[in-house]
Design a protein around this motif. Structure first.
Motif, PDB file in Angstrom:
ATOM      1  N   TYR A   1      -1.367   3.914  -1.735  1.00 51.00           N
ATOM      2  CA  TYR A   1      -2.649   4.244  -1.021  1.00 51.00           C
ATOM      3  C   TYR A   1      -2.233   4.886   0.183  1.00 51.00           C
TER       4      TYR A   1
ATOM      5  N   ASP B   1       0.816  -1.245   0.044  1.00 54.60           N
ATOM      6  CA  ASP B   1      -0.019   0.024  -0.221  1.00 54.60           C
ATOM      7  C   ASP B   1       1.047   1.201  -0.118  1.00 54.60           C
TER       8      ASP B   1
ATOM      9  N   SER C   1      -4.352   8.587  -9.092  1.00 54.37           N
ATOM     10  CA  SER C   1      -4.361   7.507 -10.274  1.00 54.37           C
ATOM     11  C   SER C   1      -3.350   7.919 -11.290  1.00 54.37           C
TER      12      SER C   1
ATOM     13  N   GLN D   1      -5.737   2.358  -7.898  1.00 48.06           N
ATOM     14  CA  GLN D   1      -5.965   1.934  -6.691  1.00 48.06           C
ATOM     15  C   GLN D   1      -7.280   1.354  -6.256  1.00 48.06           C
TER      16      GLN D   1
END
Length: 83
Positions: A54, A51, A61, A80
């Motif tokens: 994230y 991650d 994006s 994501q």
């Protein structure tokens, strides 16, 4: 915490940064700066982790110049949490 000086002792660094969504951590701002300095000095680096994008760029994006993911990892886009 690992400094740019610590990293410079190695020709190649493999970094596993774990899971960001589960309360873990990926890369702090200072770690990104130190890794960038290591790479600029000729080091080789591979990042493994579920991650990172994230955690550091929630919902992003696309990435552009000036962002660690773009400048040092070569990431220009990502999906994501694409179900």
């Amino acid at each position: 915490y690992i400094s740019a000086e610590d990293l410079s002792a190695y020709q190649v660094v493999l970094w596993n940064c774990g899971i960001g969504y589960a309360g873990g951590w990926t890369l702090s701002d200072s770690e990104q700066v130190n890794i960038a300095a290591y790479l600029e000095g000729g080091g080789k680096f591979a990042l493994f982790g579920q991650d990172f994008l994230y955690d550091v760029y929630p919902g992003a994006s696309s990435f552009s110049a000036g962002e660690f993911a773009y400048d040092y990892l070569g990431v220009s886009g990502a999906n994501q949490d694409a179900w």
